[in-house]
Design an enzyme around this catalytic site. Structure first.
Site, mmCIF file in Angstrom:
data_model
loop_
_atom_site.group_PDB
_atom_site.id
_atom_site.type_symbol
_atom_site.label_atom_id
_atom_site.label_comp_id
_atom_site.label_asym_id
_atom_site.label_seq_id
_atom_site.Cartn_x
_atom_site.Cartn_y
_atom_site.Cartn_z
ATOM 1 N N ASP A 1 23.518 -16.578 6.344
ATOM 2 C CA ASP A 1 22.167 -16.070 6.068
ATOM 3 C C ASP A 1 21.163 -16.427 7.174
ATOM 4 O OD1 ASP A 1 22.649 -14.743 3.703
ATOM 5 O OD2 ASP A 1 21.976 -16.367 2.404
ATOM 6 N N ASP B 1 26.521 -11.375 -2.174
ATOM 7 C CA ASP B 1 26.375 -10.322 -1.160
ATOM 8 C C ASP B 1 27.403 -10.522 -0.038
ATOM 9 O OD1 ASP B 1 24.764 -12.603 -0.812
ATOM 10 O OD2 ASP B 1 23.388 -11.602 0.550
ATOM 11 N N TYR C 1 12.171 -11.968 5.892
ATOM 12 C CA TYR C 1 13.375 -12.609 5.364
ATOM 13 C C TYR C 1 13.157 -14.119 5.254
ATOM 14 C CZ TYR C 1 18.332 -13.724 4.893
ATOM 15 O OH TYR C 1 19.539 -14.186 4.432
ATOM 16 N N HIS D 1 21.723 -21.004 3.081
ATOM 17 C CA HIS D 1 20.775 -20.800 2.026
ATOM 18 C C HIS D 1 21.117 -21.549 0.728
ATOM 19 C CE1 HIS D 1 19.761 -17.327 -1.056
ATOM 20 N NE2 HIS D 1 18.790 -18.204 -1.059
ATOM 21 N N HIS E 1 23.282 -10.764 7.827
ATOM 22 C CA HIS E 1 22.423 -9.604 7.499
ATOM 23 C C HIS E 1 21.713 -9.165 8.773
ATOM 24 C CE1 HIS E 1 22.642 -10.203 3.137
ATOM 25 N NE2 HIS E 1 22.329 -11.465 3.299
ATOM 26 N N GLU F 1 27.325 -16.749 -1.868
ATOM 27 C CA GLU F 1 26.498 -15.789 -2.608
ATOM 28 C C GLU F 1 27.185 -14.424 -2.576
ATOM 29 O OE1 GLU F 1 22.279 -15.764 -1.704
ATOM 30 O OE2 GLU F 1 21.866 -14.697 -3.584
ATOM 31 N N HIS G 1 29.623 -18.548 3.086
ATOM 32 C CA HIS G 1 28.564 -18.620 2.059
ATOM 33 C C HIS G 1 29.048 -17.887 0.819
ATOM 34 C CE1 HIS G 1 24.802 -18.638 0.094
ATOM 35 N NE2 HIS G 1 24.234 -17.603 0.665
ATOM 36 N N HIS H 1 17.122 -9.547 -5.339
ATOM 37 C CA HIS H 1 16.592 -10.548 -6.281
ATOM 38 C C HIS H 1 15.074 -10.739 -6.163
ATOM 39 C CE1 HIS H 1 17.427 -13.493 -3.088
ATOM 40 N NE2 HIS H 1 18.716 -13.530 -3.338
#
Ligand code: FEO
Length: 406
Positions: free
Chosen positions: A167, A86, A195, A148, A228, A84, A82, A28
């Site tokens: 995250d 991903d 990040y 996040h 991540h 999101e 989370h 993004h």
């Protein structure tokens, strides 16, 4: 021959079963020049548990890694820390394939997953501080709102003393090495900083709340496992990333300026170099970043520990250069604070761009020096002196701010 995807051992009962995305370069709007990983974790407790999933195209990779250590049908519990995509993109297919007894998320997570995947009541909400009994292991959930997204939570395994931090404390870094201490330190530190600058900077007050909450909970921490990048297993590395997050979130003023510009016929570029001279002569550090050679997310990374942002744009058709607008729009969203700022640029006719840049810097709440330095066409000696002077003025103001915060 197809790849053989294997689970990687984190502890005796926890395995990494995520995916390595060697190819992703645009996350993004963030240049992920070293790719990324989507970390999912398998907990071989009495109730076999999957913590988070992976981006949708990597479902088969995750399932193959799970199958390398346990029959996937044995998974009874899924925790979604989370929503999101991903991390949740493979969740609907995983639920369909494994038919777990329960899928847990925070209350906001249930709403977010419902809005994404129309999960139809299949997800159960857990409260902040709630514990879940997995038989021979216990999980505690802790909400970390806005680290996040509003739904974000972390999950703590008591026996393994392991925190799944989603995250938080992550980085976009595709690597065959599982643990942070196996990665080249400069790469690890750069990608962690990048990040933070590009994902968490605008949420810094929530990051501080999360750090305070973790301190209050006082959970013994042997392993810090983000969603991540590599996993932290050495105390020195865990303490480093926790300390770095507090430093980055606090954004203390510094004496380091970032000079960002684009140029049409070289004049705004010359101005940038003279501003750098003024900064340097006054004892400040200066990083000059021509937009033609720097990605917006790399500029954001440099800003994380900067005390000034100086932006230059030529005027084209009465507005700032589109490339400068791109960078300013991106940086404005990241809400850097405690910074001095200034605008400059060369023009031919109206010179509106400098005022537009200046007004955005003011609107960002930065401490803007002057009204914007404009030069018609090509700077002469007197104009170049003004550029040096602007750099020196910014340097002095940074010194004052750092002294006030000392
Ligand atoms: Fe890695 Fe906010 O998702």
């Amino acid at each position: 021959m197809a790849e053989t995807f294997k689970a990687l051992r984190v502890t005796d009962r926890v395995y990494w079963v995520g995916a390595i995305d060697w190819n992703v370069r645009n996350f993004h709007g963030y240049l992920t020049q070293r790719g990324s990983t989507y970390n999912a974790y398998l907990v071989l407790a009495d109730k076999v548990t999957l913590v988070d999933t992976v981006k949708a195209p990597f479902f088969d990779e995750m399932m193959a890694r799970i199958a390398s250590v346990v029959d996937p049908q044995k998974i009874e519990v899924i925790i979604s820390n989370h929503a999101e995509m991903d991390h949740s993109g493979s969740l609907p297919r995983t639920i369909q394939a494994l038919k777990p007894t329960a899928v847990y998320a925070s209350k906001s997570g249930v709403n977010a997953l419902e809005a994404h995947f129309h999960t139809d009541g299949k997800i159960t909400s857990v409260a902040d501080g709630q514990q879940l009994d997995l038989g021979d292991e216990t999980v505690t959930f802790a909400e970390t709102k806005m680290c996040h997204w509003p739904d974000s939570m972390v999950s703590y395994l008591h026996k393994d003393q392991l925190l799944f931090s989603q995250d938080g404390f992550g980085m976009h870094l595709a690597t065959a090495e599982l643990f942070a201490d196996e990665v080249t330190p400069s790469v690890l530190q750069y990608e962690a900083r990048k990040y933070y600058a590009n994902i968490l900077l605008p949420l810094s007050k929530f990051v501080i709340r999360m750090l305070d909450k973790l301190e209050t909970l006082n959970l013994p921490l042997q392993i810090l496992a983000p969603d991540h990048g590599p996993i932290y297993r050495r105390q020195e590395d865990i303490q480093w990333i926790l300390g770095a997050y507090r430093c980055w979130a606090t954004q203390e003023p510094t004496r380091r300026a970032v000079v960002v510009y684009d140029t049409m016929w070289g004049s705004t570029g010359r101005m940038a170099h003279l501003i750098q001279e003024g900064l340097t002569q006054e004892g400040a550090e200066a990083k000059v970043m021509p937009i033609a050679g720097c990605h917006r997310s790399d500029i954001a990374t440099e800003l994380l520990q900067a005390g000034a942002l100086i932006v230059g744009s030529p005027t084209i058709n009465n507005v700032m250069f589109p490339t400068v607008a791109d960078v300013l729009t991106y940086i404005r969203g990241l809400r850097p604070k405690n910074m001095v700022a200034a605008a400059f640029g060369s023009f031919g006719w109206g010179g509106e761009a400098v005022k537009q840049v200046h007004d955005i810097l003011v609107d960002m709440g930065l401490e803007v020096i002057g009204d914007g330095l404009k030069v018609k066409y090509v700077p002469d000696e007197s104009a170049l002196d003004k550029c040096r002077q602007l750099g020196a003025d910014v340097a002095r103001q940074m010194a004052t701010k750092t002294a006030q915060h000392a």
